[in-house]
Design a protein around this motif. Structure first.
Motif, PDB file in Angstrom:
ATOM      1  N   SER A  12      34.105 -16.058 -45.342  1.00  0.00           N
ATOM      2  CA  SER A  12      32.849 -16.616 -45.832  1.00  0.00           C
ATOM      3  C   SER A  12      32.305 -15.637 -46.857  1.00  0.00           C
ATOM      4  O   SER A  12      32.441 -14.422 -46.693  1.00  0.00           O
ATOM      5  CB  SER A  12      31.851 -16.799 -44.691  1.00  0.00           C
ATOM      6  OG  SER A  12      32.348 -17.732 -43.759  1.00  0.00           O
ATOM      7  N   LEU A  13      31.695 -16.172 -47.899  1.00  0.00           N
ATOM      8  CA  LEU A  13      31.164 -15.344 -48.975  1.00  0.00           C
ATOM      9  C   LEU A  13      29.671 -15.580 -49.112  1.00  0.00           C
ATOM     10  O   LEU A  13      29.215 -16.723 -49.052  1.00  0.00           O
ATOM     11  CB  LEU A  13      31.856 -15.682 -50.297  1.00  0.00           C
ATOM     12  CG  LEU A  13      33.381 -15.589 -50.311  1.00  0.00           C
ATOM     13  CD1 LEU A  13      33.930 -16.118 -51.631  1.00  0.00           C
ATOM     14  CD2 LEU A  13      33.834 -14.160 -50.077  1.00  0.00           C
ATOM     15  N   ALA A  18      22.701 -11.195 -58.940  1.00  0.00           N
ATOM     16  CA  ALA A  18      23.853 -11.092 -59.845  1.00  0.00           C
ATOM     17  C   ALA A  18      25.195 -11.082 -59.123  1.00  0.00           C
ATOM     18  O   ALA A  18      26.238 -11.173 -59.763  1.00  0.00           O
ATOM     19  CB  ALA A  18      23.724  -9.846 -60.706  1.00  0.00           C
ATOM     20  N   GLY A  19      25.193 -11.037 -57.805  1.00  0.00           N
ATOM     21  CA  GLY A  19      26.435 -11.056 -57.036  1.00  0.00           C
ATOM     22  C   GLY A  19      27.234 -12.334 -57.214  1.00  0.00           C
ATOM     23  O   GLY A  19      28.417 -12.390 -56.874  1.00  0.00           O
ATOM     24  N   ALA A  22      30.893 -12.220 -58.941  1.00  0.00           N
ATOM     25  CA  ALA A  22      32.115 -11.937 -58.192  1.00  0.00           C
ATOM     26  C   ALA A  22      32.601 -13.190 -57.474  1.00  0.00           C
ATOM     27  O   ALA A  22      33.800 -13.506 -57.502  1.00  0.00           O
ATOM     28  CB  ALA A  22      31.871 -10.814 -57.187  1.00  0.00           C
ATOM     29  N   VAL A  23      31.688 -13.926 -56.863  1.00  0.00           N
ATOM     30  CA  VAL A  23      32.073 -15.146 -56.142  1.00  0.00           C
ATOM     31  C   VAL A  23      32.622 -16.180 -57.123  1.00  0.00           C
ATOM     32  O   VAL A  23      33.636 -16.824 -56.854  1.00  0.00           O
ATOM     33  CB  VAL A  23      30.890 -15.711 -55.332  1.00  0.00           C
ATOM     34  CG1 VAL A  23      31.283 -17.009 -54.632  1.00  0.00           C
ATOM     35  CG2 VAL A  23      30.379 -14.687 -54.315  1.00  0.00           C
ATOM     36  N   ARG A  24      31.960 -16.325 -58.258  1.00  0.00           N
ATOM     37  CA  ARG A  24      32.427 -17.291 -59.261  1.00  0.00           C
ATOM     38  C   ARG A  24      33.830 -16.947 -59.739  1.00  0.00           C
ATOM     39  O   ARG A  24      34.668 -17.821 -59.918  1.00  0.00           O
ATOM     40  CB  ARG A  24      31.446 -17.359 -60.432  1.00  0.00           C
ATOM     41  CG  ARG A  24      31.734 -18.521 -61.383  1.00  0.00           C
ATOM     42  CD  ARG A  24      30.675 -18.662 -62.439  1.00  0.00           C
ATOM     43  NE  ARG A  24      30.742 -17.543 -63.374  1.00  0.00           N
ATOM     44  CZ  ARG A  24      29.812 -17.260 -64.271  1.00  0.00           C
ATOM     45  NH1 ARG A  24      28.722 -17.993 -64.362  1.00  0.00           N
ATOM     46  NH2 ARG A  24      29.946 -16.239 -65.084  1.00  0.00           N
ATOM     47  N   GLU A  25      34.117 -15.666 -59.919  1.00  0.00           N
ATOM     48  CA  GLU A  25      35.460 -15.250 -60.334  1.00  0.00           C
ATOM     49  C   GLU A  25      36.490 -15.564 -59.250  1.00  0.00           C
ATOM     50  O   GLU A  25      37.604 -15.997 -59.562  1.00  0.00           O
ATOM     51  CB  GLU A  25      35.484 -13.761 -60.697  1.00  0.00           C
ATOM     52  CG  GLU A  25      34.803 -13.437 -62.003  1.00  0.00           C
ATOM     53  CD  GLU A  25      35.398 -14.179 -63.192  1.00  0.00           C
ATOM     54  OE1 GLU A  25      36.643 -14.161 -63.371  1.00  0.00           O
ATOM     55  OE2 GLU A  25      34.628 -14.790 -63.957  1.00  0.00           O
ATOM     56  N   GLY A  42      22.218 -16.839 -52.456  1.00  0.00           N
ATOM     57  CA  GLY A  42      20.783 -16.597 -52.358  1.00  0.00           C
ATOM     58  C   GLY A  42      20.192 -16.329 -53.727  1.00  0.00           C
ATOM     59  O   GLY A  42      20.237 -15.199 -54.195  1.00  0.00           O
ATOM     60  N   ASP A  43      19.653 -17.376 -54.366  1.00  0.00           N
ATOM     61  CA  ASP A  43      19.113 -17.276 -55.724  1.00  0.00           C
ATOM     62  C   ASP A  43      20.137 -16.560 -56.597  1.00  0.00           C
ATOM     63  O   ASP A  43      19.850 -15.590 -57.269  1.00  0.00           O
ATOM     64  CB  ASP A  43      17.765 -16.562 -55.729  1.00  0.00           C
ATOM     65  CG  ASP A  43      16.870 -16.995 -56.896  1.00  0.00           C
ATOM     66  OD1 ASP A  43      17.148 -18.045 -57.516  1.00  0.00           O
ATOM     67  OD2 ASP A  43      15.882 -16.295 -57.177  1.00  0.00           O
TER      68      ASP A  43
END
Length: 174
Positions: A12-13, A18-19, A22-25, A42-43
């Motif tokens: 789970s991510l 701005a984090g 990393a998830v988008r990549e 979270g926003d």
């Protein structure tokens, strides 16, 4: 000694602010989707705007910054995965705010966007200065958009990540 009998079957991510990058990549590689069961932002889903349209006063998120979320969101629509996107109403000048990206993802998925039953302006209280203002939900795709355009709402959404996680668990989301 090296252990070779450990096998990770799901992850789970979660990201804040701005984090999302990393998830988008991670999501840009479709093979990664198989092991991810849940994503909570979270926003945390900013994106670039179409420069040509921005010059005309239109704020449109570029497709490549919607596509990774929408691809995972399609899996969430079936209920086999969970994608919870939370957003504030903060509108950065030269790039898309989280509410703009979340709206674009919901629209790409064809999920109806609506306001809660109670008028958000009337539900602002000292205890809850940032009430839910808009939402979209279908299967395991959820978008919770909160009132507020200041740094306090941004930090409030960071503090609500644990509550969001618990709410998903209690409702039986993957």
């Amino acid at each position: 000694t090296e252990r070779q009998d450990i096998r990770i079957t799901s992850v789970s991510l979660t990201s804040y602010s701005a984090g999302f990058g990393a998830v988008r990549e991670i999501l840009k590689t479709p093979e990664n989707h198989a092991i991810i069961r849940r994503i909570i932002l979270g926003d945390s889903s900013y994106g670039s705007l179409d420069d040509t349209l921005l010059q005309k006063g239109e704020r449109v998120v570029i497709p490549e910054h919607v596509a990774p979320w929408a691809a995972f969101g399609k899996l969430a629509l079936t209920g086999e995965k969970t994608l919870l996107m939370t957003s504030s109403e903060i509108q950065p000048g030269s790039y898309a705010g989280t509410h703009e990206v979340c709206r674009a993802v919901a629209m790409e998925l064809g999920v109806e966007i609506h306001s809660p039953a109670e008028d958000p302006e009337k539900s602002i209280t000292a205890e809850n200065p940032y009430p839910l203002a808009q939402q979209a939900q279908q299967g395991g795709f959820l978008w919770w958009g909160y009132k507020g355009q200041d740094s306090r709402v941004h930090m409030t959404l960071a503090r609500r990540l644990g509550d969001a996680w618990a709410a998903l668990d209690a409702a039986g989301y993957p």
